[in-house]
Design a protein around this motif. Structure first.
Motif, mmCIF file in Angstrom:
data_model
loop_
_atom_site.group_PDB
_atom_site.id
_atom_site.type_symbol
_atom_site.label_atom_id
_atom_site.label_comp_id
_atom_site.label_asym_id
_atom_site.label_seq_id
_atom_site.Cartn_x
_atom_site.Cartn_y
_atom_site.Cartn_z
ATOM 1 N N SER A 162 16.376 34.019 11.323
ATOM 2 C CA SER A 162 15.054 34.644 11.403
ATOM 3 C C SER A 162 13.944 33.672 11.003
ATOM 4 O O SER A 162 14.130 32.845 10.105
ATOM 5 N N PRO A 163 12.762 33.788 11.618
ATOM 6 C CA PRO A 163 11.631 32.940 11.217
ATOM 7 C C PRO A 163 10.921 33.459 9.966
ATOM 8 O O PRO A 163 10.026 32.812 9.438
ATOM 9 N N TYR A 164 11.342 34.648 9.483
ATOM 10 C CA TYR A 164 10.664 35.256 8.342
ATOM 11 C C TYR A 164 11.321 34.839 7.016
ATOM 12 O O TYR A 164 12.526 35.046 6.827
ATOM 13 N N PRO A 165 10.554 34.276 6.091
ATOM 14 C CA PRO A 165 11.112 33.807 4.817
ATOM 15 C C PRO A 165 11.854 34.894 4.031
ATOM 16 O O PRO A 165 12.892 34.623 3.424
ATOM 17 N N LEU A 166 11.335 36.118 4.037
ATOM 18 C CA LEU A 166 12.000 37.184 3.294
ATOM 19 C C LEU A 166 13.388 37.487 3.863
ATOM 20 O O LEU A 166 14.328 37.770 3.119
ATOM 21 N N ASP A 167 13.512 37.436 5.194
ATOM 22 C CA ASP A 167 14.827 37.633 5.814
ATOM 23 C C ASP A 167 15.814 36.585 5.313
ATOM 24 O O ASP A 167 16.972 36.892 4.988
ATOM 25 N N GLN A 168 15.353 35.347 5.234
ATOM 26 C CA GLN A 168 16.219 34.264 4.796
ATOM 27 C C GLN A 168 16.591 34.406 3.317
ATOM 28 O O GLN A 168 17.712 34.073 2.919
ATOM 29 N N GLU A 169 15.667 34.952 2.515
ATOM 30 C CA GLU A 169 15.962 35.189 1.113
ATOM 31 C C GLU A 169 17.043 36.255 0.958
ATOM 32 O O GLU A 169 17.935 36.140 0.109
ATOM 33 N N VAL A 170 16.955 37.307 1.775
ATOM 34 C CA VAL A 170 17.979 38.348 1.735
ATOM 35 C C VAL A 170 19.336 37.771 2.138
ATOM 36 O O VAL A 170 20.368 38.088 1.545
ATOM 37 N N ALA A 171 19.335 36.903 3.152
ATOM 38 C CA ALA A 171 20.583 36.258 3.570
ATOM 39 C C ALA A 171 21.204 35.487 2.411
ATOM 40 O O ALA A 171 22.422 35.539 2.187
ATOM 41 N N LYS A 172 20.383 34.773 1.643
ATOM 42 C CA LYS A 172 20.887 34.006 0.502
ATOM 43 C C LYS A 172 21.533 34.925 -0.529
ATOM 44 O O LYS A 172 22.582 34.595 -1.109
ATOM 45 N N GLU A 173 20.886 36.071 -0.766
ATOM 46 C CA GLU A 173 21.443 37.027 -1.731
ATOM 47 C C GLU A 173 22.779 37.577 -1.241
ATOM 48 O O GLU A 173 23.711 37.773 -2.027
ATOM 49 N N MET A 174 22.881 37.811 0.061
ATOM 50 C CA MET A 174 24.135 38.326 0.623
ATOM 51 C C MET A 174 25.231 37.280 0.543
ATOM 52 O O MET A 174 26.398 37.604 0.258
#
Length: 205
Positions: free
Chosen positions: A187-199
């Protein structure tokens, strides 16, 4: 808040980290019997007795402070969050939302004088750290600082309860869990990438 049992979040170190990384909170209490919310930064620390507290300040013009101390308040902290499309699954399902959130209940006392000044110094130092040409409270003129203090009400919240939710697709099987991570990472959205890191963190546990 409602927390599904599989999303209940009880790792104290992780919860503390979320609060420290996302200190802009929402303070909720009642004013004349109606819910009232103020958005403000709150710093997590311990008082002289070793109890966990949140410190901050509100504008004196904000009538909320006049009602604080009457009963418990609610403080909301929100971490990264992301829309989860059901098109990412290998089966029919509905879209949802993944998120990290912390709700804190506590009692407030008003802080003033030296306590308020120490809070302001800590607040400014925390958020100026690492910036070019950082501002300090000590660098402000006494006249200007005193004029600003007249418009502030300092608050300290003693923490009574912490409710935390990490809703991160824990109900998905390994294949679909990874599909969600893949799409969020792309995703180009930073928040999406942050959620991915948490997962990803939780996948390794």
């Amino acid at each position: 808040m409602y927390i599904h049992p599989i999303n209940r979040w009880e790792n104290e170190d992780e919860i503390i980290n979320l609060i420290q990384q996302n200190p802009f909170a929402t303070l909720v209490s009642k004013v004349d019997g109606k819910p009232w919310a103020t958005h403000l930064p709150l710093l997590l620390s311990k008082d002289k007795n070793g109890d966990a507290v949140l410190s901050g300040h509100v504008a004196k013009a904000n009538q909320q402070w006049k009602h604080l101390g009457e009963e418990e308040v609610l403080v909301l902290f929100q971490g990264p969050h992301a829309y989860i499309s059901s098109s990412w699954y290998n089966h029919e399902n509905v879209p949802t939302w993944n998120y990290l959130a912390v709700h804190i209940y506590g009692n407030i006392r008003i802080i003033e004088g030296d306590e308020l000044m120490e809070h302001l110094k800590s607040l400014v130092d925390t958020f100026e750290e690492g910036r070019s040409n950082p501002v300090t409270v000590e660098g402000m003129s006494e006249k200007y600082l005193n004029s600003q203090l007249k418009g502030l009400i300092g608050i300290e919240i003693k923490i009574n309860e912490v409710h935390a939710s990490a809703k991160l697709s824990q109900n998905r099987d390994e294949t679909n869990y990874q599909y969600i991570i893949n799409h969020l990472e792309e995703s180009p959205y930073p928040l999406d990438q942050e959620v991915a890191k948490e997962m990803v963190k939780r996948k390794k546990k």
